[in-house]
Design an enzyme around this catalytic site. Structure first.
Site, mmCIF file in Angstrom:
data_model
loop_
_atom_site.group_PDB
_atom_site.id
_atom_site.type_symbol
_atom_site.label_atom_id
_atom_site.label_comp_id
_atom_site.label_asym_id
_atom_site.label_seq_id
_atom_site.Cartn_x
_atom_site.Cartn_y
_atom_site.Cartn_z
ATOM 1 C CD GLU A 178 -3.137 -0.880 2.061
ATOM 2 O OE1 GLU A 178 -3.488 0.278 2.307
ATOM 3 O OE2 GLU A 178 -3.714 -1.872 2.525
ATOM 4 C CG ASP A 179 -0.954 4.230 1.335
ATOM 5 O OD1 ASP A 179 -1.786 3.684 0.600
ATOM 6 O OD2 ASP A 179 -1.254 4.823 2.378
ATOM 7 C CB CYS A 212 -6.866 2.414 -0.481
ATOM 8 S SG CYS A 212 -7.730 3.151 0.901
#
Length: 596
Positions: free
Chosen positions: A33-34, A72
């Site tokens: 993620e990210d 997301c």
């Protein structure tokens, strides 16, 4: 006599399953993620990612992969549905809209074809459906748990060690020297920012270790040569003006694919271990591509196109992105790139890309950057994030990789601007972009049981007289939005109409009119009426939840402009009991900026 027949059928089923496993690959997704492509294999010398770098030497590395959305839930909705969420009304952060009856999430097709499907474990889709296609979606989901060891699997392992929230956690084992951190020109070069960038890179090293652990499992099980491995990152970095930014720094992601020798016929023509591909690929393509790898023809209603497998297609000319409401802050942007130039269309140009968003402000870099802006201590490039952005932006990534010089007004780039603008408009028409319906109106329609397609027909398609004209409520709303960024003379000319719209029966039209009147009218009585109207519409559950958030945001803007709010604004309840869990923090975060 029936019993032996049953045994025969079972034997045939087991035989077919074994053949199926040999003929079709296992497919393993490992995601993080990210973070953008801040890896050694992508040329980032500050990164420490030896395992991913080694993997890249035997994989195909995509240099122009995009997440479609810079946050997301909308991005994951794109992946799971194979469609652009604006066409489904699912483009706003955690919008939680019903999935249309015809849509199957792509794992469902895999499961129906005999694959064992697992997700470990984040979902966070904006679409509501009874069947997401998973045999197991949990913290313990694993391909090892399939009932038949010969059954092919599709498995996802998603890692959160690089998530935005981890940048601001205490780091007990720092590895990257902040003094050497590559600070982009739009960030102030101060110790706090360098520390956060260093910690972000530390987190990428953790991801690198997690990634290798999953590869080791395949090797130990003897399945490495039977499994296609795909590594991808989930939108831009968790640093501000990465995540949530609709430009390339918010959309550009890492993507690497390893295809074992026995399945090389499923690889693209440019496949070469250690090679690169400049093909424009994006999250919307992942569903079709995974089905294609499994020998399943992607459904025609999917927007994405396969870039691997039996049904792979030719490369597209453009890649598209989108941004809607981010938590408690309404917004609307669209992006298109040809791989070099990035065009951003901002439909709320009165707002900055860097709206004061509570969750984002928890990162020290964001807070310090915002404080320096308010103190007037930033240069023009560093200040741009916090200022209202123009309706159109155009950046040349070849000469300006950090997107700091807007070329939209350049005569030299007029042809490119027109090309990308036209491509975006055609894309929005082709995919039936629902973002032109304000979210409160869209939610009102869906609450009545209409699908997104029905909502589109209700507002935009030919009426009984066969005249293809936009719904008058929609037109009125956007005329009022335009006034929020118009010149004083135009606002003054339109003010009588804006004041009249305070009594409009469509609530979001009245709320937008009230913001225009409160900010720009010289009539004290009209301004007072407008502000009182906004306070009234801020109450939930008396009024629809997202409508109330729009009204609260309007009050934020009025308060920021130095206009005094009435005492009644302090009586707006922050978190009524009826507030759904997914939006529980939105009202308190927006209200705290002006309530005593």
């Amino acid at each position: 006599m029936k019993f032996p027949k049953l045994l025969t059928l079972l034997a045939l089923f087991c035989l077919n399953s074994a053949l199926f496993a040999k003929d079709r690959p296992n497919i393993l997704w490992i995601s993080a993620e990210d973070h953008g492509p801040h890896l050694g294999c992508y040329g980032d010398e500050y990164a420490t990612t030896p395992n991913l770098d080694t993997f890249a030497k035997r994989a195909l590395r995509y240099t122009k992969a995009s997440s479609n959305a810079p946050v997301c839930a909308p991005a994951r909705t794109t992946i799971i549905s194979g469609m652009y969420p604006p066409s489904l009304g699912a483009h706003n952060m955690r919008s939680r809209v019903p999935s249309p009856s015809y849509l199957k999430f792509f794992p469902t097709y895999l499961r129906e074809a005999g694959y064992y499907t697992t997700n470990n474990n984040k979902e966070d889709y904006n679409l509501l459906t009874d069947d997401k296609g998973w045999d197991d979606s949990s913290k313990t989901a694993h391909w090892k748990n399939r009932p038949n060891p010969d059954q092919p699997f599709f498995a996802i392992f998603n890692y959160t060690a690089s998530h935005e929230s981890q940048i601001r956690n205490e780091n007990k084992n720092p590895q990257h020297d902040p003094a050497l951190a590559p600070v982009p020109p739009y960030h102030p070069d101060i110790p706090e920012v360098r520390k956060d960038w260093a910690q972000y890179y530390d987190r990428l090293t953790l991801i690198d270790n997690h990634f290798q652990a999953r590869l080791d499992e395949l090797e130990e099980a003897g399945l490495a040569e039977d499994t296609i491995v795909i590594f991808w990152s989930d939108h831009g970095s968790g640093m501000p003006r990465g995540k949530r930014y609709p430009g390339w720094s918010g959309l550009h992601v890492a993507l690497m694919v390893h295809v074992p020798e026995k399945f090389k016929h499923l690889a693209p023509s440019e496949y070469l271990p250690g090679g690169t591909s400049d093909r424009l690929v994006s999250f919307v393509d992942y569903a079709a591509t995974t089905l294609s790898l499994a020998g399943i023809k992607p459904p025609s209603y999917y927007h994405g196109k396969a870039f691997l497998g039996e049904y792979q297609t030719k490369a597209p000319a453009f890649s598209f992105g989108f941004k809607g409401r981010m938590d408690e802050r309404p917004d609307s942007c669209r992006t298109v790139t040809d791989g070099r130039y990035v065009y951003i269309r901002n439909y709320y140009p009165h707002l900055p890309h860097g709206q004061y968003l509570y969750y984002q402000q928890q990162t020290n870099t964001t807070n310090m950057w915002y404080q320096l802006f308010n103190d007037g201590k930033l240069n023009d490039v560093q200040s741009a994030f916090w200022q209202p952005h123009p309706a159109e932006e155009l950046f040349d990534l070849a000469s300006d990789p950090h997107e700091t010089v807007n070329l939209a007004a350049s005569k030299k780039h007029r042809k490119k601007l027109n090309q990308l603008r036209d491509a975006l408009q055609q894309h929005q028409n082709r995919t039936r972009d629902l973002s032109f319906i304000p979210e409160p109106m869209l939610r009102e329609v869906m609450a009545k049981g209409e699908s997104p397609a029905e909502a589109f027909a209700h507002y935009f398609e030919p009426n009984q007289n066969r005249k293809k004209t936009p719904n008058s409520k929609i037109s009125k709303y956007w005329r009022l939005v335009e006034l929020l960024s118009s010149k004083p003379a135009k606002i003054e000319k339109a003010m009588p109409s804006a004041i009249a719209a305070l009594d409009d029966k469509e609530p979001i039209v009245a709320v937008t009119a009230a913001e225009v009147v409160a900010l720009h009218s010289s009539d004290d009585a009209a301004r007072s009426k407008a502000i009182d109207l906004l306070v009234e519409y801020s109450h939930f559950p008396k009024y629809e939840l997202i409508l109330s958030i729009y009204a609260i945001n309007a009050l934020n803007h009025i308060h920021d402009a130095g206009i005094e709010l009435p005492d009644s604004a302090n009586d707006i309840e922050q978190k009524p009991a009826e507030t759904p869990d997914w939006a529980s923090a939105y009202r308190p975060r927006a209200l705290e900026l002006f309530q005593d």
